[in-house]
Write an enzyme that holds these catalytic residues in place. Structure first.
Site, PDB file in Angstrom:
ATOM      1  N   LYS A   1      -0.479  -0.907  -4.938  1.00 36.13           N
ATOM      2  CA  LYS A   1      -1.239   0.247  -5.178  1.00 36.13           C
ATOM      3  C   LYS A   1      -0.287   1.224  -5.764  1.00 36.13           C
ATOM      4  O   LYS A   1       0.595   2.029  -4.913  1.00 36.13           O
ATOM      5  CB  LYS A   1      -1.738   0.801  -3.577  1.00 36.13           C
ATOM      6  CG  LYS A   1      -3.215   0.126  -3.368  1.00 36.13           C
ATOM      7  CD  LYS A   1      -3.625   0.740  -2.112  1.00 36.13           C
ATOM      8  CE  LYS A   1      -4.937   0.168  -1.822  1.00 36.13           C
ATOM      9  NZ  LYS A   1      -5.411   0.691  -0.434  1.00 36.13           N
TER      10      LYS A   1
ATOM     11  N   ASP B   1       0.970  -0.989   0.035  1.00 34.74           N
ATOM     12  CA  ASP B   1       0.111   0.087  -0.195  1.00 34.74           C
ATOM     13  C   ASP B   1       0.945   1.245  -0.143  1.00 34.74           C
ATOM     14  O   ASP B   1       1.302   1.594  -1.142  1.00 34.74           O
ATOM     15  CB  ASP B   1      -0.814  -0.033   1.245  1.00 34.74           C
ATOM     16  CG  ASP B   1      -1.890   0.929   1.356  1.00 34.74           C
ATOM     17  OD1 ASP B   1      -1.833   1.754   0.491  1.00 34.74           O
ATOM     18  OD2 ASP B   1      -3.155   0.543   1.780  1.00 34.74           O
TER      19      ASP B   1
HETATM   20  C1  PRP Z   1      -1.460  -4.904   5.301  1.00 33.52           C
HETATM   21  C2  PRP Z   1      -0.851  -5.672   4.214  1.00 33.52           C
HETATM   22  C3  PRP Z   1       0.676  -5.360   4.344  1.00 33.52           C
HETATM   23  C4  PRP Z   1       0.332  -3.793   4.859  1.00 33.52           C
HETATM   24  C5  PRP Z   1       0.773  -3.033   3.300  1.00 33.52           C
HETATM   25  O1  PRP Z   1      -1.343  -5.384   6.675  1.00 33.52           O
HETATM   26  O2  PRP Z   1      -0.994  -7.000   4.797  1.00 33.52           O
HETATM   27  O3  PRP Z   1       1.545  -6.068   5.011  1.00 33.52           O
HETATM   28  O4  PRP Z   1      -0.765  -3.459   5.272  1.00 33.52           O
HETATM   29  O5  PRP Z   1       0.894  -1.545   3.970  1.00 33.52           O
HETATM   30  P1  PRP Z   1       1.847  -0.593   3.617  1.00 33.52           P
HETATM   31  O6  PRP Z   1       2.554  -0.826   2.292  1.00 33.52           O
HETATM   32  O7  PRP Z   1       1.016   0.688   3.834  1.00 33.52           O
HETATM   33  O8  PRP Z   1       2.795  -0.909   4.858  1.00 33.52           O
HETATM   34  P2  PRP Z   1      -2.088  -4.908   7.811  1.00 33.52           P
HETATM   35  O9  PRP Z   1      -1.081  -4.007   8.541  1.00 33.52           O
HETATM   36  O10 PRP Z   1      -3.455  -4.220   7.367  1.00 33.52           O
HETATM   37  O11 PRP Z   1      -2.182  -6.229   8.655  1.00 33.52           O
HETATM   38  P3  PRP Z   1      -2.793  -7.480   8.223  1.00 33.52           P
HETATM   39  O12 PRP Z   1      -1.980  -8.121   7.340  1.00 33.52           O
HETATM   40  O13 PRP Z   1      -2.842  -8.420   9.344  1.00 33.52           O
HETATM   41  O14 PRP Z   1      -4.145  -7.273   7.769  1.00 33.52           O
END
Ligand code: PRP
Length: 191
Positions: free
Chosen positions: A146, A118
């Protein structure tokens, strides 16, 4: 393959987004086709090398499970869990390690398996964490990227789908910890 994907899903009432409508974003057949493609590329790249695949919890569990079932090489797996406290639209936040890997990756070929990149904060943190352990090589594989918001100074080696900045749910990704079990990816309907 399971039944046809519902075109819409309503977020359960147990979530604070309860009642909101999600629309089909990437159907399961398309996901499975892409996962098979990615597994074929990895199998070719790591023939005779036994990489260690490191899944980033929680979101990557389903992608990881499908990906490894399509590999035709020797491999090992491990998992890491990270908490990020960034703003939703920038990568200026901080990241904390909640569960480290168990394996010794020194001298190993490492494949980081993410469900989504993200802001890029998590993969940046992981890159530094991996480099400290002096692996032979590290690559990053993500099902989703993204492209509008990811702020990276290195390349993600294999991306399944480049997606716009929408809140996506299912296939391991959650809304308020719910709906990770959906076989397809859904997105909040845009008004
Ligand atoms: C989500 C996803 C990635 C991270 C990406 O995890 O699984 O690991 O966000 O986001 P970034 O590029 O902005 O760092 P999340 O923290 O939502 O936890 P989860 O995997 O337990 O849902």
């Amino acid at each position: 393959m399971a039944d046809a994907d519902p075109q819409e899903i309503t977020v359960p009432a147990s979530s604070r987004y309860g009642g909101q409508v999600l629309e089909l974003f990437i159907p399961q057949a398309k996901i499975q086709g892409k996962v098979a493609e990615m597994a074929a590329v990895l199998s070719e790249q790591y023939r005779e090398r036994c990489p260690i695949l490191i899944g980033v919890l929680n979101g990557s569990f389903m992608f990881m499970a499908d990906l490894v079932r399509q590999l035709d090489i020797d491999f090992e797996i491990d998992f890491i869990k990270i908490a990020s406290y960034g703003s939703e639209t920038s990568s200026t936040g901080t990241v904390r390690l909640l569960k480290d890997i168990s394996a010794d990756i020194t001298g190993r070929d490492v494949v980081i398996v993410e469900d989504i990149v993200d802001t890029g904060l998590t993969v940046k943190f992981l890159r530094n964490r991996m480099e400290e352990a002096a692996p032979a090589s590290v690559i990053f594989v993500t099902l989703l990227l993204k492209y509008e918001v990811a702020n990276l100074d290195f390349t993600i080696d294999y991306v399944g789908f480049n997606i716009p900045n929408r809140f996506v749910v299912g296939y391991g990704l959650d809304v308020d910890q719910k709906l990770r079990g959906l076989r397809s990816l859904y997105a909040f309907r845009e008004n």
